[in-house]
Design an enzyme around this catalytic site. Structure first.
Site, PDB file in Angstrom:
ATOM      1  CG  ASP A   1      -0.566   0.326   2.160  1.00 28.38           C
ATOM      2  OD1 ASP A   1       1.023  -0.356   2.833  1.00 28.38           O
ATOM      3  OD2 ASP A   1      -1.011   0.215   3.521  1.00 28.38           O
TER       4      ASP A   1
ATOM      5  CE1 TYR B   1       7.621   3.688   0.296  1.00 24.98           C
ATOM      6  CE2 TYR B   1       7.388   4.691  -1.292  1.00 24.98           C
ATOM      7  CZ  TYR B   1       8.167   4.011  -0.860  1.00 24.98           C
ATOM      8  OH  TYR B   1       9.172   3.596  -1.496  1.00 24.98           O
TER       9      TYR B   1
ATOM     10  CG  PHE C   1       8.455  -1.029  -4.527  1.00 24.11           C
ATOM     11  CD1 PHE C   1       8.793  -1.299  -3.270  1.00 24.11           C
ATOM     12  CD2 PHE C   1       7.774  -1.019  -5.664  1.00 24.11           C
ATOM     13  CE1 PHE C   1       8.183  -2.058  -2.898  1.00 24.11           C
ATOM     14  CE2 PHE C   1       7.639  -2.576  -4.804  1.00 24.11           C
ATOM     15  CZ  PHE C   1       7.784  -3.262  -3.243  1.00 24.11           C
TER      16      PHE C   1
ATOM     17  CG  HIS D   1       8.769  -6.245   0.715  1.00 23.60           C
ATOM     18  ND1 HIS D   1       9.727  -4.756   1.174  1.00 23.60           N
ATOM     19  CD2 HIS D   1       7.752  -5.291   0.388  1.00 23.60           C
ATOM     20  CE1 HIS D   1       8.738  -3.687   0.730  1.00 23.60           C
ATOM     21  NE2 HIS D   1       7.995  -4.432   0.222  1.00 23.60           N
TER      22      HIS D   1
END
Length: 255
Positions: free
Chosen positions: A90, A92, A103, A217
């Site tokens: 989701d 930031y 990202f 991740h």
């Protein structure tokens, strides 16, 4: 100036209530690229519900990220051009950071988030490309890299706060639409999926056999357990070329 022009000129750190009230009633074709509008038509009711939820949150004084003009930014580039899917979780939750692409952050953000810094480190180790001081990945998006978060909004300061509010149905439909595209001969169009982390890996059954690159991740909590050294960028280009597609130029512009 059309409503669409006005909507997409909103700044990334616009006030929380700016523009959100307009979204639920705006025609789909004014929110996303035309072929995305067609692809998302089957889940339009769920999309309207998610937009209404976000508008209500903003109206109640909760700062919603990203800004209204960037909420559906991942769908602004044509669906037909997508050849790489990078899936995030989701946005930031820090105000000013989220810009609607997984990202990616605004060019003004300093320092860049640690997950993105780790992506840059792997980009350098993999392809020798220099890390940038900014975190705007828009140049990848323009080349057909769909930077899609599984959930498209978040309350400021509360990571994961909009999970289970309807976005998952929309992004599932989006992933399915990308996978199901075919060329004039009826063959699947070139596609590589980059799946970082358990959330991203969970969509692998939706890929219908499309090649994927899976690792942990890039978060500082997990990057050293298999993200570093995974060479996702060079491997993606190899898989694209094997499918007859042009490779991605992963080098980002300087400021």
């Amino acid at each position: 100036m059309t409503f669409e022009d006005a909507l997409f000129e909103l700044e990334p750190d616009a006030p929380a209530d700016q523009g959100f009230d307009n979204l639920p009633g705006t025609p789909l074709e004014e929110l996303v690229a035309p072929d995305w509008a067609e692809a998302l038509r089957p889940v339009e009711p769920q999309l309207r519900d998610a937009l209404a939820y976000v508008a209500t949150q903003a109206r109640n004084g909760i700062q919603v990220l990203p800004a209204a003009g960037n909420l559906l930014r991942a769908f602004r580039q044509p669906l037909a051009d997508v050849k790489v899917l990078i899936l995030g979780q989701d946005p930031y939750p820090t105000p000013g950071h989220a810009i609607g692409l997984a990202f990616s952050v605004s060019r003004e953000t300093r320092p860049i988030p640690r997950s993105l810094a780790n992506i840059y480190r792997e980009l350098h180790d993999d392809l020798g490309l220099p890390p940038r001081v900014h975190g705007d990945l828009g140049a990848w998006s323009e080349q057909g890299v769909l930077l899609l978060n599984r959930v498209l909004s978040v309350a400021a300061g509360r990571a994961g706060s909009h999970r289970g509010k309807g976005w998952e149905a929309i992004t599932t439909a989006a992933i399915t639409a990308v996978v199901n595209r075919t060329d004039s001969a009826g063959k699947p169009k070139p596609l590589v999926a980059i799946l970082w982390g358990k959330d991203a890996e969970s969509v692998e059954p939706l890929l219908n056999g499309a090649p994927s690159i899976v690792s942990v991740h890039p978060s500082p909590l997990s990057a050293s357990r298999g993200f570093f050294g995974s060479k996702p960028f060079s491997r993606t280009n190899e898989l694209l070329v094997a499918q007859g597609a042009a490779p991605v130029d992963w080098e980002l512009p300087v400021l």
